[in-house]
Scaffold this motif. Structure first.
Motif, PDB file in Angstrom:
ATOM      1  N   TRP A 122       0.827  -1.206   0.000  1.00 56.60           N
ATOM      2  CA  TRP A 122       0.000   0.000   0.000  1.00 56.60           C
ATOM      3  C   TRP A 122       0.863   1.258   0.000  1.00 56.60           C
TER       4      TRP A 122
ATOM      5  N   SER B 161       1.899   2.339  -3.337  1.00 59.63           N
ATOM      6  CA  SER B 161       0.831   2.617  -4.312  1.00 59.63           C
ATOM      7  C   SER B 161       0.511   4.109  -4.334  1.00 59.63           C
ATOM      8  N   GLY B 162      -0.532   4.425  -5.040  1.00 53.96           N
ATOM      9  CA  GLY B 162      -0.984   5.815  -5.097  1.00 53.96           C
ATOM     10  C   GLY B 162      -0.608   6.481  -6.395  1.00 53.96           C
ATOM     11  N   GLU B 163      -1.254   7.607  -6.621  1.00 58.16           N
ATOM     12  CA  GLU B 163      -0.976   8.387  -7.824  1.00 58.16           C
ATOM     13  C   GLU B 163      -0.435   9.747  -7.420  1.00 58.16           C
TER      14      GLU B 163
ATOM     15  N   TYR C  54       7.077   7.493   6.561  1.00 54.87           N
ATOM     16  CA  TYR C  54       6.093   8.061   5.663  1.00 54.87           C
ATOM     17  C   TYR C  54       5.244   9.056   6.446  1.00 54.87           C
TER      18      TYR C  54
ATOM     19  N   TYR D  22       1.601  10.623   6.434  1.00 54.27           N
ATOM     20  CA  TYR D  22       0.279  10.291   5.931  1.00 54.27           C
ATOM     21  C   TYR D  22      -0.664  11.369   6.445  1.00 54.27           C
TER      22      TYR D  22
ATOM     23  N   TYR E 238      -3.207  11.390   1.618  1.00 55.93           N
ATOM     24  CA  TYR E 238      -1.977  11.644   0.867  1.00 55.93           C
ATOM     25  C   TYR E 238      -0.817  11.084   1.673  1.00 55.93           C
TER      26      TYR E 238
ATOM     27  N   LYS F 293       1.641  11.530  -2.923  1.00 55.63           N
ATOM     28  CA  LYS F 293       0.741  10.644  -3.658  1.00 55.63           C
ATOM     29  C   LYS F 293      -0.600  10.609  -2.956  1.00 55.63           C
ATOM     30  N   LYS F 294      -1.657  10.560  -3.757  1.00 51.01           N
ATOM     31  CA  LYS F 294      -2.992  10.336  -3.214  1.00 51.01           C
ATOM     32  C   LYS F 294      -3.140   8.826  -3.067  1.00 51.01           C
ATOM     33  N   VAL F 295      -3.513   8.382  -1.869  1.00 44.85           N
ATOM     34  CA  VAL F 295      -3.624   6.958  -1.587  1.00 44.85           C
ATOM     35  C   VAL F 295      -5.000   6.645  -1.016  1.00 44.85           C
ATOM     36  N   SER F 296      -5.308   5.371  -0.959  1.00 47.71           N
ATOM     37  CA  SER F 296      -6.541   4.930  -0.310  1.00 47.71           C
ATOM     38  C   SER F 296      -6.367   5.032   1.206  1.00 47.71           C
TER      39      SER F 296
ATOM     40  N   SER G  45      -5.863   4.116   4.975  1.00 49.30           N
ATOM     41  CA  SER G  45      -4.970   3.105   5.527  1.00 49.30           C
ATOM     42  C   SER G  45      -5.705   2.127   6.432  1.00 49.30           C
TER      43      SER G  45
END
Length: 124
Positions: free
Chosen positions: A34, A37-39, A70, A72, A81, A114-117, A119
């Motif tokens: 995870w 990941s992310g965009e 990280y 978050y 993010y 990055k934009k992530v889902s 957690s």
């Protein structure tokens, strides 16, 4: 192992505060995937950031331990993010206001987020 810290403005403790430790092997494997990941996405303005966490991933290999950090963050629209950063943040203040939030984000850098889902680490 993953140590999870949260910056709080309603606490007299040094910030960020350790709020959880995760060591479940399956969760750790999922969390490592995870975190990668992310965009790529621009971070929202400081005043739109609702919560800030530090995830400290610790990898043990024999006698050595490697830490990967990280940041978050969640915003007021409940978007998440994340950004990897070098080293830990100094924990030398018990205040967490807009000025401190800006200082921390500037230390980490405003580029490369990055934009992530959401957690799963915070729900366990």
């Amino acid at each position: 192992m993953i140590n999870i810290y949260l910056y709080r403005n309603d606490s007299g403790r040094v910030q960020p505060e350790l709020i959880n430790v995760q060591s479940d092997p399956d969760l750790l494997k999922t969390a490592a995937q995870w975190a990668q990941s992310g965009e790529p996405k621009e971070l929202p303005k400081t005043q739109e950031i609702k919560q800030m966490y530090v995830f400290q991933f610790q990898f043990h290999n024999g006698d050595t331990t490697q830490d990967v950090y990280y940041m978050y963050v969640t915003d007021t629209s409940n978007k998440q993010y994340m950004k990897e950063f070098e080293g830990s943040l100094k924990k030398d203040t018990d205040k967490f206001d807009v000025t401190e939030k800006e200082r921390i984000l500037n230390l980490i850098g405003l580029e490369g987020w990055k934009k992530v889902s959401a957690s799963d680490l915070l729900n366990s």
